[in-house]
Design a protein around this motif. Structure first.
Motif, short mmCIF file in Angstrom:
data_model
loop_
_atom_site.label_atom_id
_atom_site.label_comp_id
_atom_site.label_asym_id
_atom_site.label_seq_id
_atom_site.Cartn_x
_atom_site.Cartn_y
_atom_site.Cartn_z
N VAL A 1 25.35 57.81 2.53
CA VAL A 1 24.70 57.06 3.60
C VAL A 1 24.88 55.57 3.28
N VAL A 2 25.38 54.81 4.23
CA VAL A 2 25.56 53.37 4.04
C VAL A 2 24.48 52.65 4.84
N VAL A 3 23.78 51.73 4.16
CA VAL A 3 22.76 50.89 4.80
C VAL A 3 23.33 49.48 4.91
N VAL A 4 23.44 48.98 6.13
CA VAL A 4 23.99 47.65 6.34
C VAL A 4 22.90 46.71 6.85
N GLY A 5 23.11 45.42 6.59
CA GLY A 5 22.14 44.41 7.02
C GLY A 5 22.82 43.19 7.59
N ALA A 6 22.14 42.06 7.50
CA ALA A 6 22.63 40.83 8.11
C ALA A 6 23.96 40.38 7.51
N LEU B 1 23.09 45.85 18.64
CA LEU B 1 23.94 47.02 18.76
C LEU B 1 25.42 46.65 18.66
N SER B 2 25.71 45.53 18.02
CA SER B 2 27.10 45.06 17.93
C SER B 2 28.01 46.09 17.29
N LEU B 3 27.52 46.73 16.24
CA LEU B 3 28.35 47.68 15.51
C LEU B 3 28.81 48.80 16.42
N VAL B 4 27.91 49.41 17.16
CA VAL B 4 28.31 50.53 18.01
C VAL B 4 29.01 50.05 19.28
N ARG B 5 28.63 48.86 19.78
CA ARG B 5 29.32 48.35 20.96
C ARG B 5 30.76 47.98 20.66
N SER B 6 31.06 47.70 19.39
CA SER B 6 32.44 47.35 19.03
C SER B 6 33.39 48.52 19.28
N LYS C 1 36.37 48.85 11.19
CA LYS C 1 36.68 49.41 9.88
C LYS C 1 35.49 50.21 9.35
N VAL C 2 34.29 49.67 9.50
CA VAL C 2 33.09 50.36 9.02
C VAL C 2 32.92 51.69 9.75
N LEU C 3 33.12 51.68 11.06
CA LEU C 3 32.97 52.90 11.84
C LEU C 3 34.07 53.91 11.55
N GLY C 4 35.13 53.46 10.91
CA GLY C 4 36.22 54.36 10.57
C GLY C 4 36.07 55.03 9.22
N TRP C 5 34.96 54.81 8.55
CA TRP C 5 34.77 55.38 7.22
C TRP C 5 34.44 56.87 7.24
#
Length: 312
Positions: free
Chosen positions: A26-31, A139-144, A123-127
Motif C-alpha cells: 500500500v502506498v501512502v502519498v501526500g503533498a 482528485l488530481s491523481l485520479v483525474r490524470s 507513472k504512479v497509477l501504473g504501478w
C-alpha cells in the motif's frame, strides 16, 4: 517494524502480489507527490497557495486577520476560522468554516484541471497497486487518468441507510469508505482519501474539530479489523487473512482496515506530528502486530528526500 535491511525488504514487498496480480504493498502519498507533479508540469501548487486563497476570501469579507499567523498548519487554519467567525457574527462557526473550506476546494479544483496527462501521476497509477491512500484533498491523481469512478460516496445522510443494509454499526466518518476506483488491464486500483476530497467539499478535513471527530471513526475501524479477523479464523477459510483483508465487504472495508494489515510505503509524506490521527492509527497498527516475529510483521517504509525519519 523497520526491516533489518530496508531497501531489499522494500523491494521484496513491492514485488509481492495479491491473488488478482496487483501489488500487496500500500502506498501512502501526500503533498510531496503533488509538489513533484506540479514542478514536472510547470504548475504552481502549494499549501501556502491554498492558505493564501483562504486569506483572500477573508479579505473580501473585511475580516481582521491576526498577525503574525501561526506557523503550525492546524493553528493557522484555526486562526483563519476565528477571523471568519468574527466577520460573520450572524452565522454559526460551522457555516464560517464552510466558506473557508469552499475557498480551498475551489483552489484545488483549478489544480485538478491541469492534471490530465501529467506524466508523474500516470507513472504512479501504473504501478499496479491494489490500494493507494492519498492524504491530499484534490482528485488530481485520479483525474490524470481521464477515467475514474468515485465509489461509495457516503454522506452523513447516507449512513443510516448503510447501517440498515449492513445490519451492523458503521463508522460516522464517510471518508473511511470513500474511494475512487481505476479499472486497469488486470485489476482495479482503489485510491482512498482519508482527509476527504474535492468531489464532496463537506468531507474535507481541516482544523481540530474535524480531525478530532476522525479519531472515533478510526477506533471503530480497529474494532472492525479485530472482528473480521476473528470471524475469518472461525470460518477456517483457506484464504490467508492478509489476502481476505483486502476483500472485506462494504461497511468493513476501509482505508484504515487496509492500512492496519498491509505493508506500507510513505511517499511524499512529511509525517509531521500535526498528522496526529494518522500517527494514532500507526501506533495502533504497531501494537496490533507487536507479538509477531519481526519478519512476519507488515513492513513500513518512508522515502526520504533529506534529513532523518520522525522520531515519534
Amino acid at each position: 517494524a523497520r526491516a533489518p535491511v530496508s531497501l531489499p525488504a522494500l523491494r521484496a514487498a513491492a514485488a509481492d502480489r495479491l491473488p488478482d496480480g496487483s501489488r500487496r504493498l500500500v502506498v501512502v502519498v501526500g503533498a510531496g507527490l503533488n509538489a513533484a507533479a506540479a514542478h514536472a508540469g510547470g504548475i504552481a501548487h502549494s499549501w501556502a497557495a491554498l492558505l493564501q486563497a483562504v486569506e483572500d476570501e477573508l479579505e473580501g469579507m473585511d475580516a481582521t486577520l491576526p498577525r503574525p499567523l501561526p506557523t503550525s498548519a492546524t493553528a493557522h487554519w484555526e486562526a483563519l476560522l476565528h477571523a471568519a467567525a468574527a466577520a460573520l457574527p450572524d452565522a454559526a462557526t460551522a457555516d464560517a468554516e464552510r466558506v473557508l473550506r469552499n475557498a480551498v476546494v475551489a483552489q484545488l479544483r483549478r489544480f485538478e484541471d491541469q492534471a490530465p496527462g501529467n506524466a508523474l501521476f500516470g507513472k504512479v497509477l501504473g504501478w499496479g497497486l491494489r490500494d493507494l491512500i492519498s492524504l491530499n484533498f484534490d482528485l488530481s491523481l485520479v483525474r490524470s487518468a481521464g477515467r475514474h469512478r468515485l465509489s461509495h460516496a457516503v454522506s452523513r445522510e447516507d449512513l443510516p441507510a448503510l447501517r440498515r443494509r449492513l445490519g451492523r454499526r458503521v463508522g460516522n466518518d464517510a471518508s473511511l469508505y470513500r474511494r475512487a476506483e481505476l479499472q486497469g488491464e488486470e485489476a482495479t486500483t482503489r485510491v482512498w482519501y482519508p482527509h476527504g476530497d474535492t468531489g464532496r467539499a463537506e468531507s474535507v478535513k481541516l482544523g481540530v474539530h474535524s480531525y478530532g471527530r476522525s479519531l472515533t471513526a478510526l477506533e471503530h475501524a480497529v474494532g472492525v479489523y479485530h472482528r473480521e479477523e476473528r470471524l475469518h479464523a472461525e470460518r477456517q477459510s483457506p484464504t490467508p487473512w492478509p489476502d481476505a483483508l483486502r476483500q472485506l465487504p462494504e461497511g468493513s472495508l476501509s482505508w484504515a482496515t487496509v492500512l492496519l494489515g498491509s505493508p506500507v510505503l510513505f511517499l511524499g509524506v512529511g509525517l509531521s506530528l500535526e498528522e496526529w490521527p494518522l500517527w494514532w492509527i500507526l501506533h495502533r497498527r504497531a501494537r496490533l502486530h507487536a507479538r509477531l516475529p519481526p519478519d512476519q510483521r507488515p513492513g513500513t517504509w518512508t522515502i526520504l528526500r533529506r534529513g532523518t525519519p520522525p522520531n515519534a
